[in-house]
Design a protein around this motif. Sequence first.
Motif, PDB file in Angstrom:
ATOM      1  N   TYR A 113      48.025  39.076  51.162  1.00  0.00           N
ATOM      2  CA  TYR A 113      49.082  38.721  50.210  1.00  0.00           C
ATOM      3  C   TYR A 113      48.645  39.026  48.769  1.00  0.00           C
ATOM      4  O   TYR A 113      49.375  39.664  48.003  1.00  0.00           O
ATOM      5  N   TYR A 117      46.836  34.426  36.772  1.00  0.00           N
ATOM      6  CA  TYR A 117      47.109  33.375  37.771  1.00  0.00           C
ATOM      7  C   TYR A 117      47.339  33.966  39.152  1.00  0.00           C
ATOM      8  O   TYR A 117      47.707  35.135  39.291  1.00  0.00           O
ATOM      9  N   ASN A 132      55.687  43.797  39.514  1.00  0.00           N
ATOM     10  CA  ASN A 132      55.396  42.462  40.044  1.00  0.00           C
ATOM     11  C   ASN A 132      56.435  41.465  39.498  1.00  0.00           C
ATOM     12  O   ASN A 132      56.168  40.690  38.582  1.00  0.00           O
ATOM     13  N   MET A 185      53.441  27.458  39.824  1.00  0.00           N
ATOM     14  CA  MET A 185      52.718  28.242  38.811  1.00  0.00           C
ATOM     15  C   MET A 185      53.411  28.201  37.460  1.00  0.00           C
ATOM     16  O   MET A 185      52.746  28.180  36.413  1.00  0.00           O
ATOM     17  N   THR A 186      54.733  28.140  37.452  1.00  0.00           N
ATOM     18  CA  THR A 186      55.429  28.014  36.156  1.00  0.00           C
ATOM     19  C   THR A 186      54.968  26.725  35.472  1.00  0.00           C
ATOM     20  O   THR A 186      54.656  26.721  34.267  1.00  0.00           O
ATOM     21  N   LEU A 209      48.517  32.255  43.377  1.00  0.00           N
ATOM     22  CA  LEU A 209      48.787  31.127  44.279  1.00  0.00           C
ATOM     23  C   LEU A 209      48.619  31.579  45.719  1.00  0.00           C
ATOM     24  O   LEU A 209      48.921  32.744  46.042  1.00  0.00           O
ATOM     25  N   MET A 224      64.956  21.473  45.691  1.00  0.00           N
ATOM     26  CA  MET A 224      64.124  21.875  44.544  1.00  0.00           C
ATOM     27  C   MET A 224      63.634  20.624  43.812  1.00  0.00           C
ATOM     28  O   MET A 224      64.424  19.737  43.509  1.00  0.00           O
ATOM     29  N   GLY A 267      57.255  29.612  45.523  1.00  0.00           N
ATOM     30  CA  GLY A 267      58.673  29.275  45.656  1.00  0.00           C
ATOM     31  C   GLY A 267      59.016  27.839  45.283  1.00  0.00           C
ATOM     32  O   GLY A 267      60.141  27.386  45.487  1.00  0.00           O
ATOM     33  N   GLY A 306      57.875  26.466  42.062  1.00  0.00           N
ATOM     34  CA  GLY A 306      57.726  26.264  40.617  1.00  0.00           C
ATOM     35  C   GLY A 306      56.344  25.807  40.203  1.00  0.00           C
ATOM     36  O   GLY A 306      56.121  25.461  39.035  1.00  0.00           O
TER      37      GLY A 306
HETATM   38  C1  LIG Z   1      52.752  35.427  40.720  1.00  0.00           C
HETATM   39  C2  LIG Z   1      52.920  34.186  41.607  1.00  0.00           C
HETATM   40  C3  LIG Z   1      51.948  33.109  41.163  1.00  0.00           C
HETATM   41  C4  LIG Z   1      54.365  33.689  41.447  1.00  0.00           C
HETATM   42  O1  LIG Z   1      54.596  32.668  42.392  1.00  0.00           O
HETATM   43  P1  LIG Z   1      56.009  31.901  42.408  1.00  0.00           P
HETATM   44  O2  LIG Z   1      55.971  30.898  43.474  1.00  0.00           O
HETATM   45  O3  LIG Z   1      57.109  32.890  42.390  1.00  0.00           O
HETATM   46  O4  LIG Z   1      56.011  31.183  40.981  1.00  0.00           O
HETATM   47  P2  LIG Z   1      56.251  29.635  40.723  1.00  0.00           P
HETATM   48  O5  LIG Z   1      55.198  28.819  41.383  1.00  0.00           O
HETATM   49  O6  LIG Z   1      56.408  29.473  39.274  1.00  0.00           O
HETATM   50  O7  LIG Z   1      57.610  29.340  41.482  1.00  0.00           O
HETATM   51  C5  LIG Z   1      58.810  29.958  41.074  1.00  0.00           C
HETATM   52  C6  LIG Z   1      59.724  29.951  42.274  1.00  0.00           C
HETATM   53  O8  LIG Z   1      59.959  28.591  42.656  1.00  0.00           O
HETATM   54  C7  LIG Z   1      61.332  28.276  42.491  1.00  0.00           C
HETATM   55  N1  LIG Z   1      61.376  26.895  41.977  1.00  0.00           N
HETATM   56  C8  LIG Z   1      61.620  25.815  42.742  1.00  0.00           C
HETATM   57  N2  LIG Z   1      61.549  24.710  41.984  1.00  0.00           N
HETATM   58  C9  LIG Z   1      61.261  25.086  40.728  1.00  0.00           C
HETATM   59  C10 LIG Z   1      61.068  24.385  39.502  1.00  0.00           C
HETATM   60  N3  LIG Z   1      61.167  23.056  39.424  1.00  0.00           N
HETATM   61  N4  LIG Z   1      60.738  25.109  38.394  1.00  0.00           N
HETATM   62  C11 LIG Z   1      60.632  26.449  38.444  1.00  0.00           C
HETATM   63  N5  LIG Z   1      60.821  27.172  39.595  1.00  0.00           N
HETATM   64  C12 LIG Z   1      61.127  26.491  40.722  1.00  0.00           C
HETATM   65  C13 LIG Z   1      61.882  29.338  41.559  1.00  0.00           C
HETATM   66  O9  LIG Z   1      63.267  29.528  41.757  1.00  0.00           O
HETATM   67  C14 LIG Z   1      61.075  30.543  42.010  1.00  0.00           C
HETATM   68  O10 LIG Z   1      61.512  31.021  43.255  1.00  0.00           O
HETATM   69  P3  LIG Z   1      62.325  32.417  43.386  1.00  0.00           P
HETATM   70  O11 LIG Z   1      61.404  33.499  42.930  1.00  0.00           O
HETATM   71  O12 LIG Z   1      62.624  32.473  44.835  1.00  0.00           O
HETATM   72  O13 LIG Z   1      63.511  32.240  42.482  1.00  0.00           O
HETATM   73  C15 LIG Z   1      52.670  34.532  43.097  1.00  0.00           C
HETATM   74  O14 LIG Z   1      53.682  35.410  43.514  1.00  0.00           O
HETATM   75  C16 LIG Z   1      51.309  35.176  43.348  1.00  0.00           C
HETATM   76  O15 LIG Z   1      50.288  34.503  43.352  1.00  0.00           O
HETATM   77  N6  LIG Z   1      51.297  36.518  43.575  1.00  0.00           N
HETATM   78  C17 LIG Z   1      50.076  37.237  43.892  1.00  0.00           C
HETATM   79  C18 LIG Z   1      49.107  37.277  42.731  1.00  0.00           C
HETATM   80  C19 LIG Z   1      49.762  37.779  41.462  1.00  0.00           C
HETATM   81  O16 LIG Z   1      50.658  38.607  41.485  1.00  0.00           O
HETATM   82  N7  LIG Z   1      49.270  37.259  40.321  1.00  0.00           N
HETATM   83  C20 LIG Z   1      49.782  37.634  39.019  1.00  0.00           C
HETATM   84  C21 LIG Z   1      49.106  38.847  38.515  1.00  0.00           C
HETATM   85  S1  LIG Z   1      49.776  39.297  36.898  1.00  0.00           S
END
Ligand SMILES: CC(C)(COP(=O)(O)OP(=O)(O)OC[C@H]1O[C@@H](n2cnc3c(N)ncnc32)[C@H](O)[C@@H]1OP(=O)(O)O)[C@@H](O)C(=O)NCCC(=O)NCCS
Length: 181
Positions: free
Chosen positions: A34, A98, A138, A110-111, A100, A1, A106, A108
Amino acid sequence: METESQLNSEIELEKLNVNHSQELYDLTEANRNYLSEWLPWLDQIKTSRDTKTFIESTVKVASSGGAPNYAVLYKGAICGVVGFHEINKQHRIGSIGYWLGEVFTGKGVMTAAVAKLLTVGFVQFDLNKIEIRCAEGNLRSRAIPERLGFTYEATLRQCEWLYSEYVNHAIYSMLKSEHLT
Ligand SMILES: CC(C)(COP(=O)(O)OP(=O)(O)OC[C@H]1O[C@@H](n2cnc3c(N)ncnc32)[C@H](O)[C@@H]1OP(=O)(O)O)[C@@H](O)C(=O)NCCC(=O)NCCS
């Protein structure tokens, strides 16, 4: 990570402009299935011309002081989009959206991107409140405001038609007074 500071140095928000059209369309096309699980607009994006039209409309809004949208760059490549759906200037409220590409999830990314957008909203636009509305089911999207310390406010019924059914929205918010700059 990766650590937060490593991630922050690898992620940039670049205001959307028409030069992003082809790369953004290619990312959308590669992630059509996706993204369509949770986003309602995939059927409207059939060619790169449609992505260009979307970008042109966001550029027009942003250039008149309205809601900005950004390409999220991870190590220099577009990995998704983050931005404000709208900014209500009278009440100083913004609503963030948002997405991705799946291979960029996975990590981080988007966070970290939303954390950067909070600074844009609270500092540059002087917003008092920023909302994130997620489809109730979601959970990966809901985890973003939860990770960033937003407050869960409520779930509103049947807010969005998602191809074949209505979905409820879980509403999260952060106030300017709660934002750590
Ligand atoms: C919503 C979406 C952007 C979330 O993506 P995501 O990768 O889960 O979010 P992040 O980029 O913030 O990553 C968080 C993940 O990275 C992990 N991670 C790794 N390093 C990290 C760090 N330094 N900081 C935070 N998280 C980290 C977290 O544990 C988490 O994984 P997990 O869910 O397996 O626990 C994505 O699922 C998506 O695009 N979905 C389709 C479109 C959508 O739903 N849009 C939102 C409409 S409201």
